[in-house]
Write an enzyme that holds these catalytic residues in place. Structure first.
Site, PDB file in Angstrom:
ATOM      1  N   ASP A 166      52.557  42.079  50.084  1.00 26.86           N
ATOM      2  CA  ASP A 166      52.014  42.653  48.859  1.00 26.86           C
ATOM      3  C   ASP A 166      51.869  44.176  49.059  1.00 26.86           C
ATOM      4  O   ASP A 166      52.829  44.824  49.471  1.00 26.86           O
ATOM      5  CB  ASP A 166      50.698  41.950  48.503  1.00 26.86           C
ATOM      6  CG  ASP A 166      50.187  42.275  47.117  1.00 26.86           C
ATOM      7  OD1 ASP A 166      50.699  41.691  46.147  1.00 26.86           O
ATOM      8  OD2 ASP A 166      49.271  43.120  47.005  1.00 26.86           O
ATOM      9  N   TYR A 196      46.320  50.649  42.300  1.00 27.53           N
ATOM     10  CA  TYR A 196      47.145  50.466  41.102  1.00 27.53           C
ATOM     11  C   TYR A 196      47.225  51.748  40.281  1.00 27.53           C
ATOM     12  O   TYR A 196      48.277  52.078  39.724  1.00 27.53           O
ATOM     13  CB  TYR A 196      46.603  49.299  40.282  1.00 27.53           C
ATOM     14  CG  TYR A 196      46.800  47.988  41.003  1.00 27.53           C
ATOM     15  CD1 TYR A 196      47.973  47.265  40.857  1.00 27.53           C
ATOM     16  CD2 TYR A 196      45.832  47.505  41.884  1.00 27.53           C
ATOM     17  CE1 TYR A 196      48.175  46.084  41.551  1.00 27.53           C
ATOM     18  CE2 TYR A 196      46.027  46.331  42.585  1.00 27.53           C
ATOM     19  CZ  TYR A 196      47.206  45.624  42.410  1.00 27.53           C
ATOM     20  OH  TYR A 196      47.411  44.462  43.112  1.00 27.53           O
ATOM     21  N   HIS A 201      53.561  33.452  45.815  1.00 25.43           N
ATOM     22  CA  HIS A 201      53.362  34.815  46.302  1.00 25.43           C
ATOM     23  C   HIS A 201      52.681  34.873  47.662  1.00 25.43           C
ATOM     24  O   HIS A 201      52.932  35.785  48.448  1.00 25.43           O
ATOM     25  CB  HIS A 201      52.518  35.587  45.280  1.00 25.43           C
ATOM     26  CG  HIS A 201      52.221  37.001  45.667  1.00 25.43           C
ATOM     27  ND1 HIS A 201      53.194  37.950  45.861  1.00 25.43           N
ATOM     28  CD2 HIS A 201      51.032  37.623  45.918  1.00 25.43           C
ATOM     29  CE1 HIS A 201      52.645  39.101  46.197  1.00 25.43           C
ATOM     30  NE2 HIS A 201      51.338  38.928  46.239  1.00 25.43           N
TER      31      HIS A 201
END
Length: 283
Positions: free
Chosen positions: A95, A204, A260
């Protein structure tokens, strides 16, 4: 496994070590901590010196006001390796740990032996193009939500258990049971206060800066051994495409039925892939 806390690159960092031999650095993703490697560490520690930090702003590492772009976070990891006198290392990222690990490998080429990329929509390698909301549902909807300045901190205040519990349940649904209630509770506690939400969102919010940093680093392709591993029910072939834009010779594996959370959904299979790959890369 031994836990450590110390000053690294100007911030208090927490990291875990185990084993001995050539160093392997494990870089976690969101919404997790070093704990996502709990199944893999004992296996790798039979042959390698494992180093698994909590990245800037996450877990038990400090949450400074800034520095949540991949270049700065990679510099944190490089400083940790200096502190530990680690020498040349194998880097494994999942990730957000994948773009951080890539930037470390691309900008410290003299100290990285190999790079393994697990399940990441890598900004600067095409991952940002997955944020297409022309369809009714996009599983990456939380990217722009978390990147919206100031909003998620307000909406998630007091709701961390509900939000992160739901996110983790969604991420793990391809492999029911891979996360126990206790595992989810570990992660919920790590993000339980408002300041942890702020530092989470900062990664982010810095997506486009990180994308520019990766594009710059990618002007010279990686020429070390590179392995990309994706889940069929998550990024799949997209992940392999991203990695091969950074390292054209990368090997790629898509795990059938996997989502994931590769280190937690397929720990045994991942351990086998890594053990074989690291042995070849070390030679």
């Amino acid at each position: 496994m031994e836990h450590h806390v110390g000053d690294v690159n100007g911030l208090r960092m927490h990291w875990v070590t185990a084993g001995g031999g050539d160093p392997v650095v494990l870089l976690h993703g969101w919404p997790q901590t070093w704990y996502e490697w709990r199944h893999l560490i004992p296996v790798l520690a039979r042959r390698y010196r494992v180093i698994a930090p909590d990245l800037r702003g996450w877990g038990e590492t400090a949450r400074p006001a800034g520095g949540y772009d991949v270049a700065t976070v990679a510099a944190d990891v490089a400083a940790l390796l200096d502190r530990l006198d680690a020498g040349r290392v194998h880097v494994v990222g999942h990730d957000w740990g994948t773009p951080v690990g890539y930037h470390l490998a691309a900008t410290h080429r003299d100290r990285v032996l190999s790079f393994t990329a697990l399940e990441a929509s890598i900004p600067g390698a095409g991952g940002e193009n997955l944020l297409d909301f022309s369809q009714a549902w996009n599983p990456l909807w939380f990217f722009p939500f978390l990147a919206t300045p100031g909003l998620p901190e307000q909406l998630l205040s007091g709701q961390q258990e509900r939000f992160f519990g739901w996110i983790l349940a969604q991420m793990s649904r391809s492999t029911p049971g891979c996360l126990s209630a206790e595992d989810i509770a570990v992660y919920v506690r790590a993000y339980a206060d408002d300041d942890a939400v702020r530092s989470t969102c900062a990664y982010y919010a810095n997506t486009w800066l990180s994308a520019a940093q990766i594009r710059e680093a990618a002007e010279e392709p990686l020429d070390i051994p590179v392995l990309a591993v994706a889940g069929e029910r998550s990024l799949g072939q997209n992940m392999l495409t991203f990695v091969r834009r950074l390292a054209p010779g990368a090997d790629g594996v898509v795990l059938p039925g996997c989502g994931h959370l590769v280190p937690e959904e397929r720990p045994d299979e991942l351990a086998g892939l890594l053990t074989e790959f690291l042995a070849k890369a070390g030679r």
